[in-house]
Design a protein around this motif. Sequence first.
Motif, short mmCIF file in Angstrom:
data_model
loop_
_atom_site.label_atom_id
_atom_site.label_comp_id
_atom_site.label_asym_id
_atom_site.label_seq_id
_atom_site.Cartn_x
_atom_site.Cartn_y
_atom_site.Cartn_z
N TYR B 25 0.84 -1.20 0.00
CA TYR B 25 0.00 0.00 0.00
C TYR B 25 0.87 1.24 0.00
CZ TYR B 25 0.64 0.04 5.14
OH TYR B 25 1.16 0.07 6.41
N SER B 26 0.24 2.37 -0.29
CA SER B 26 1.04 3.55 -0.61
C SER B 26 1.11 4.59 0.51
CB SER B 26 0.49 4.22 -1.87
OG SER B 26 -0.87 4.55 -1.68
N ASN B 27 0.08 4.67 1.33
CA ASN B 27 -0.01 5.79 2.26
C ASN B 27 0.34 5.35 3.68
OD1 ASN B 27 -0.70 8.01 3.79
ND2 ASN B 27 -2.63 8.39 2.74
N SER B 28 1.45 5.83 4.18
CA SER B 28 1.89 5.42 5.52
C SER B 28 0.92 5.91 6.61
CB SER B 28 3.29 5.94 5.81
OG SER B 28 3.33 7.35 5.66
N ALA B 29 0.05 6.87 6.25
CA ALA B 29 -0.92 7.38 7.23
C ALA B 29 -2.20 6.55 7.26
CB ALA B 29 -1.25 8.83 6.92
N SER B 30 -2.36 5.61 6.34
CA SER B 30 -3.57 4.79 6.30
C SER B 30 -3.67 3.97 7.58
CB SER B 30 -3.56 3.85 5.10
OG SER B 30 -3.63 4.58 3.90
N ASP B 31 -4.86 3.92 8.17
CA ASP B 31 -5.00 3.20 9.43
C ASP B 31 -6.07 2.13 9.39
OD1 ASP B 31 -6.73 5.92 11.18
OD2 ASP B 31 -7.21 4.78 9.37
N TYR B 32 -6.56 1.82 8.21
CA TYR B 32 -7.59 0.79 8.10
C TYR B 32 -7.43 0.12 6.74
CZ TYR B 32 -12.28 -1.30 7.93
OH TYR B 32 -13.34 -2.16 7.84
N ASP B 49 -10.92 -7.39 7.78
CA ASP B 49 -10.30 -6.07 7.86
C ASP B 49 -9.32 -6.03 9.03
OD1 ASP B 49 -13.19 -4.27 9.34
OD2 ASP B 49 -12.11 -6.08 9.95
N ILE B 50 -8.50 -4.99 9.04
CA ILE B 50 -7.53 -4.83 10.12
C ILE B 50 -7.23 -3.35 10.30
CG2 ILE B 50 -5.52 -5.13 8.59
CD1 ILE B 50 -4.18 -6.67 10.95
N ARG B 51 -7.08 -2.97 11.54
CA ARG B 51 -6.71 -1.59 11.82
C ARG B 51 -5.21 -1.52 12.10
NH1 ARG B 51 -11.98 -1.95 12.86
NH2 ARG B 51 -13.26 -0.13 12.41
N SER B 52 -4.67 -0.33 11.99
CA SER B 52 -3.21 -0.19 12.03
C SER B 52 -2.63 -0.42 13.42
CB SER B 52 -2.80 1.19 11.53
OG SER B 52 -3.38 2.20 12.32
N ASN B 53 -3.49 -0.51 14.44
CA ASN B 53 -2.97 -0.79 15.77
C ASN B 53 -2.78 -2.30 16.00
OD1 ASN B 53 -5.64 -1.48 15.90
ND2 ASN B 53 -6.08 -0.38 17.80
N MET B 54 -3.02 -3.08 14.94
CA MET B 54 -2.83 -4.52 15.00
C MET B 54 -1.85 -4.93 13.91
SD MET B 54 -6.83 -5.59 15.30
CE MET B 54 -6.52 -7.31 15.72
#
Lengths: 113, 110
Positions: B25-32, B49-54
Amino acid sequence: DTAVSQTPKYLVTQMGNDKSIKCEQNLGHDTMYWYKQDSKKFLKIMFSYNNKELIINETVPNRFSPKSPDKAHLNLHINSLELGDSAVYFCASSQVQGDQPQHFGDGTRLSIL
Amino acid sequence: GESVGLHLPTLSVQEGDNSIINCAYSNSASDYFIWYKQESGKGPQFIIDIRSNMDKRQGQRVTVLLNKTVKHLSLQIAATQPGDSAVYFCAELEDNMLTFGGGTRLMVKP
């Protein structure tokens, strides 16, 4: 059954015509979307809409316009159809906009002659 | 086997083997992030799905792994079945909109 349903499934029409695709969701979701999938399977967001805000992908020509008579419906109107509009169009919905799964309809294949 | 979605668009596996589909993926700020499965003539179907805190999340026969350091997402399918044959898409949430990857076709050989 609960679902996102869109009609028609297939739409064949002449260049220059105006056409509409209908979408209904009975999931009670607040946000609905339209996507375009090209012949290489690339999926691109066109619009997202809830009762407060319409967000338009800036690359979408203004010949395309979403119309929402109520929260459960988001129809897509296309004016002056062009050959490049041939694609599969998907409607989707989600509970809210953001980090929630989107549920998709089965698509409308639009073919321009 | 492994597949990088944009460079190897088709992954062929034997029935019963495990499948690994990769996505950059391209955006380091993506969180989902989401994985979808699309069968012929159908719309994309939500898988997991997965969130960025996992960094890992498991479902039924599927596992998603997230490596934020290298911006990499993978979908692992255990004991791949003929019904798993489809095109698989990863998507990331950017500016509150889902941006889809190019897709990987999974073919399961009996």
